[in-house]
Structures are given as structure tokens and as C-alpha cells.
Design a protein around this motif. Structure first.
Motif, short mmCIF file in Angstrom:
data_model
loop_
_atom_site.label_atom_id
_atom_site.label_comp_id
_atom_site.label_asym_id
_atom_site.label_seq_id
_atom_site.Cartn_x
_atom_site.Cartn_y
_atom_site.Cartn_z
N LEU A 1 0.84 -1.21 0.00
CA LEU A 1 0.00 0.00 0.00
C LEU A 1 0.87 1.27 0.00
CD1 LEU A 1 -2.83 -1.04 2.51
CD2 LEU A 1 -2.92 -1.00 0.02
N ALA A 2 2.01 1.19 0.72
CA ALA A 2 2.91 2.36 0.74
C ALA A 2 3.49 2.60 -0.66
CB ALA A 2 4.03 2.13 1.75
N ALA A 3 3.81 1.52 -1.37
CA ALA A 3 4.33 1.65 -2.73
C ALA A 3 3.28 2.26 -3.64
CB ALA A 3 4.77 0.28 -3.26
N ALA A 4 2.03 1.85 -3.49
CA ALA A 4 0.94 2.42 -4.29
C ALA A 4 0.77 3.90 -3.97
CB ALA A 4 -0.36 1.65 -4.04
N LEU B 1 -3.26 5.27 -3.53
CA LEU B 1 -3.57 4.39 -2.38
C LEU B 1 -4.86 3.62 -2.63
CD1 LEU B 1 -2.94 3.41 0.48
CD2 LEU B 1 -4.15 5.44 1.34
N LEU B 2 -5.87 4.33 -3.17
CA LEU B 2 -7.15 3.66 -3.44
C LEU B 2 -6.97 2.58 -4.50
CD1 LEU B 2 -10.20 3.49 -3.01
CD2 LEU B 2 -10.48 5.29 -4.75
N ALA B 3 -6.15 2.85 -5.52
CA ALA B 3 -5.90 1.86 -6.56
C ALA B 3 -5.21 0.63 -5.99
CB ALA B 3 -5.06 2.46 -7.69
N GLY B 4 -4.26 0.89 -5.08
CA GLY B 4 -3.59 -0.25 -4.42
C GLY B 4 -4.57 -1.10 -3.62
N LEU B 5 -5.48 -0.43 -2.88
CA LEU B 5 -6.48 -1.17 -2.10
C LEU B 5 -7.39 -2.00 -3.01
CD1 LEU B 5 -7.49 1.51 0.58
CD2 LEU B 5 -6.22 -0.63 0.98
N LEU B 6 -7.79 -1.43 -4.14
CA LEU B 6 -8.66 -2.15 -5.07
C LEU B 6 -7.94 -3.37 -5.65
CD1 LEU B 6 -10.43 0.83 -6.92
CD2 LEU B 6 -11.40 -0.73 -5.21
N TYR C 1 -5.50 -5.05 -4.25
CA TYR C 1 -5.38 -6.09 -3.19
C TYR C 1 -6.72 -6.76 -2.94
CZ TYR C 1 -4.29 -8.37 1.19
OH TYR C 1 -4.12 -9.31 2.16
N LEU C 2 -7.80 -5.96 -3.00
CA LEU C 2 -9.12 -6.54 -2.79
C LEU C 2 -9.47 -7.52 -3.91
CD1 LEU C 2 -11.82 -6.68 -1.28
CD2 LEU C 2 -12.58 -4.69 -2.59
N ALA D 1 -10.09 -13.14 -5.65
CA ALA D 1 -9.69 -14.23 -6.55
C ALA D 1 -9.23 -15.44 -5.74
CB ALA D 1 -8.60 -13.76 -7.51
N GLN D 2 -8.46 -15.20 -4.68
CA GLN D 2 -8.01 -16.31 -3.83
C GLN D 2 -9.19 -16.96 -3.08
OE1 GLN D 2 -4.83 -17.18 -4.33
NE2 GLN D 2 -4.88 -15.40 -5.70
#
Length: 446
Positions: free
Chosen positions: A16-19, A33-38, A40-41, A46-47
Motif C-alpha cells: 500500500l505504501a508503494a501504491a 492508495l485507493l488503486a492499491g487497495l482495489l 489487493y481486494l 480471486a483467492q
């Protein structure tokens, strides 16, 4: 475990910090940050979809889905649990099959039902002995398949201390011994044994004793009659012939008593001697027996004491009770020296009614007491003509008490006399018949 979780949490925070930094570089830090959260979600969903598909059909493939990080460890852990579960399932199934094979090899039938009597499982022997059918009877109440009234009463009473004996519902020529045990939540385990051979042997023994006794009675009556006639004219014979005739007459009388007791015991065992139950006045019955005992005592000078409590009415077969009580009292007369005391006491309490016959006789070695009610067993092995009986008296007493739900207690010691106590359950106590007038209580010397 805590170390791994901390590592996974640091990886998520670094992503998230990298995003956030990437968004900051292009001038949109929050959007980054929001793009990173999306992202990861979406990866987490998928998992989760892989996990759901695998759990929905784990048998389709033994291997767990591939993944990395936290989800990779989750998949690996679940896969290990799944393999352990399958191994345990295989082991339990193997044990169950082994138990099922062993119970099917048993000659005794085994049936399992739930609390309502619904059939859950049975072995091959039960299928043969009870006529059960695997294709149609599973899930059916056993009371609907075994319709014998005796079995229905035994199954529903929940008191399985004593087994049930009955004929097979599928093969009437087989005699079954059925024992039920409770387990779990009122579930029942039914064990069925084929005791036809033992039943037939016991029946043959009873028939043999009964038939032989009947066949012996007629010739013995003829012999006794001729002996009696010859004894009356014995004065005209030499002394040695008189002595022989008297001995023959005495032994003939003993043989008649033995045959009479054998016939009575046979009838008690087969239920032929069991007449209609009535309200029996124990006081009047004991008075009659006591008078007969005084006559048997003759010149011996025995002292008789009769003590009857207030509630002296018992529900039962009067002839059987007379036979049992008189056996006890007459035995006391035979084995009590001249001038001895014989006490007959009837009492009641919360446990029921009790008849005690106590004497001041020679007593019995306690080692003999457990076997005294066996047929032909004698504590005194001698066959003395004065005291030797048939050896069946106490066996008759035991069977009479069994027919009246009672038990026999014996207390004795060498030189200290003997006491025989008949215990009857409380339900056997009865009220006097209204038309009869109760006799006065007796507690004096006779």
C-alpha cells in the motif's frame, strides 16, 4: 505463528505504501492508495474464489490451489487438514468394516435401534433368526416387525435385567434368548441367541422326570399295598422276615414321597401347578401347618411359637404357599432335637412381607448354604431313615417363591440352629376379602 502474521502485515503495508508513493509521483497520492487497495481486494477475492471452488468439490483434486503469501499458507494448512481427515476417515471406515465383518461372523444376532426402536443396523445372524430384510426393514420400528406381545412388553418396559425367551417370529421351531442393553441416548443394543438345543434338552429332562415318575407311581402303589397287607400279618412270620418287611415298607414310603416331590417340582417348573391367584390368609395357613407339625413331632416335645403380624394377607396360589411353608416347618421338626423350639414369624415392612421359620436344631455349615436349593443336594450326606428326606424340599420352596416374585434367605451355623426367611415384594400384600372375618392374632405358645 505471530511472526508469520507480522510478516504478512508488513508486506501488505509495504504494498500500500508503494501504491501511495506511485500516486504521489504522478500527483495523485490518494488515488494511488485507493488503486492499491482495489488491486489487493481483487486479488483477495480471486483467492477466496479458488478456496470456495476447492472446498465445494475437494474430491476433484487432491492438491490445493496454488498461491503465495498468506493465502498460500492457508491453502497449504487446509490441504494438510484435508489429508488428515481423509486418512482418519479411511482408518475409521476400515475399522467399521472389520467390526461389521466380525459381527456378521457371530452366531448370535446383533441389532441396533434408536430410542424409538427404529432399526439402524443388524448382522446376518439377526436377519436369519428374526427374519429381517435389509432392503425394506431399515428405518422401520422393530415393534412393527416383531409383533409378539411378549417382545413388545419387554422392549417398552426398559427393565432389561432379565432376558426374554420366545420362539423366533420367522422360524417358530427356533427358541430364542433375547437380551437388550441401553446405550447412548436411550438407544438399544439387542443380542439374540439361539438356545433351541438347550431348550429341547431341558424340556426332555422335564418330560423324562415327569413320565418316569408317573410310570413308577402305579407299580410302586401296588408294591406298597401288598407290603402294607403283609406287614399287618407280620406277626405270623419269623422275626427276620418282619424286620425285612418293615424296612421295605419304610423305603417304599420314601420312594412314594420322592415321586410326589418330583411330580410337584416338574409341575412347578412347567407352570402346570400354578393355579389361580387368590387372597391367602397367612395366619390361618400357618396355624394349619403348625398343627400338622405338632402331629409330625409326636412324642419329641417340640415347642412351637407362632407370631403373625397384622397384615397377614398375601396374593398368590394357596396350594403352592402351603407346600413351601410346610416344607420349611417340617424340615425344622426333622432336624431339631427333642424338646427344641421352632418359631414361625410373619412380619411386614416397607420392603414387603417376610415369613421366618427358625429352629434350635443342629444347624448347617455355611459352606453348604449356596447349594441347599439344588435338587437332591444334602448338607447331611447320610440317608438316615429318620431325618433323610427326598432332597427336593428346598428346590420346591425356591420355585414356589420364584412364582410369587419372592426370594429365600438362609441363616445357619453348626450347633446354632437355622433360620429360613421367605421374602415377598410389597405388591404381593393384599387386603382381606370383605366377606371373611379375620381371625384373632396369635402370638402364644402352641
Amino acid at each position: 505463528m505471530n511472526y508469520k502474521w507480522s510478516r504478512y502485515l508488513r508486506m501488505i503495508l509495504l504494498f500500500l505504501a508503494a501504491a501511495f508513493l506511485a500516486g504521489l509521483v504522478v500527483g495523485y497520492p490518494l488515488e494511488g492508495l485507493l488503486a492499491g487497495l482495489l488491486v489487493y481486494l481483487a486479488w483477495t477475492l480471486a483467492q477466496a474464489r479458488k478456496l470456495y471452488r476447492w472446498l465445494s468439490n475437494p474430491g476433484a483434486g487432491q492438491e490445493a490451489p496454488e498461491s503465495i503469501g498468506l493465502w498460500g499458507d492457508i491453502f497449504d494448512g487446509l490441504h494438510k487438514l484435508h489429508r488428515g481427515h481423509l486418512a482418519t476417515q479411511d482408518r475409521l471406515l476400515s475399522q467399521f468394516n472389520r467390526i461389521q465383518e466380525s459381527t456378521n461372523a457371530m452366531r448370535d444376532g446383533v441389532v441396533m435401534t434408536d430410542a424409538n426402536g427404529v432399526l439402524e443396523w443388524w448382522n446376518d445372524s439377526a436377519e436369519y433368526l428374526l427374519g429381517l430384510k435389509r432392503r425394506t426393514d431399515r428405518g422401520q420400528p422393530i415393534q412393527n416387525l416383531i409383533r409378539a406381545p411378549a417382545f413388545k412388553r419387554y422392549f417398552s418396559q426398559r427393565d432389561y435385567r432379565d432376558p426374554l425367551e420366545m420362539n423366533s417370529p420367522a422360524r417358530p421351531h427356533l427358541h430364542l434368548h433375547i437380551q437388550i442393553s441401553l446405550f447412548g441416548e436411550d438407544e438399544r443394543l439387542i443380542v439374540v441367541k439361539d438356545v433351541t438345543r438347550l431348550f429341547q434338552l431341558e424340556q426332555m429332562r422335564r418330560d423324562f422326570v415327569s413320565n418316569v415318575s408317573h410310570e413308577m407311581r402305579t407299580p410302586l402303589t401296588v408294591i406298597s399295598g401288598y407290603l402294607e397287607t403283609m406287614v399287618e400279618s407280620a406277626d405270623e412270620l419269623p422275626a427276620r422276615w418282619r424286620r425285612a418287611l418293615n424296612t421295605m415298607a419304610q423305603q417304599s414310603t420314601r420312594m412314594e414321597a420322592l415321586i410326589t416331590d418330583l411330580l410337584m417340582l416338574s409341575k412347578l417348573e412347567t407352570g402346570e401347578q400354578h393355579g389361580p391367584e387368590t387372597v391367602v390368609d397367612i395366619q390361618a395357613l400357618c396355624r394349619q401347618i403348625c398343627n400338622d407339625a405338632r402331629a409330625l413331632s409326636g412324642d419329641s416335645g417340640h415347642q412351637f411359637q407362632l407370631d403373625i403380624g397384622e397384615r397377614h394377607y398375601l396374593r398368590g396360589d394357596e396350594d403352592q404357599l402351603r407346600s413351601a411353608f410346610s416344607n420349611l416347618v417340617f424340615n425344622a421338626v426333622k432336624y431339631t432335637p427333642a424338646g427344641g423350639r421352632i418359631s414361625i414369624h410373619w412380619s411386614t415392612n416397607r420392603d414387603g412381607a417376610h415369613l421366618s421359620v427358625k429352629d434350635t436344631g443342629i444347624g448347617i455349615d455355611p459352606v453348604h448354604i449356596p447349594r441347599l436349593t439344588e435338587r437332591f443336594y444334602r448338607a447331611d450326606p447320610s440317608r438316615h431313615k429318620e431325618t433323610g428326606g427326598t432332597g427336593l424340599g428346598l428346590a420346591i420352596v425356591k420355585h414356589v417363591l420364584l412364582n410369587h416374585d419372592g426370594t429365600l434367605e438362609i441363616r445357619s451355623e453348626i450347633g446354632g440352629g437355622s433360620e429360613f426367611i421367605c421374602h415377598f415384594p410389597r405388591i404381593r400384600l393384599a387386603e382381606p376379602v370383605p366377606a371373611e372375618v379375620s381371625a384373632p392374632e396369635i402370638g402364644d405358645e402352641m
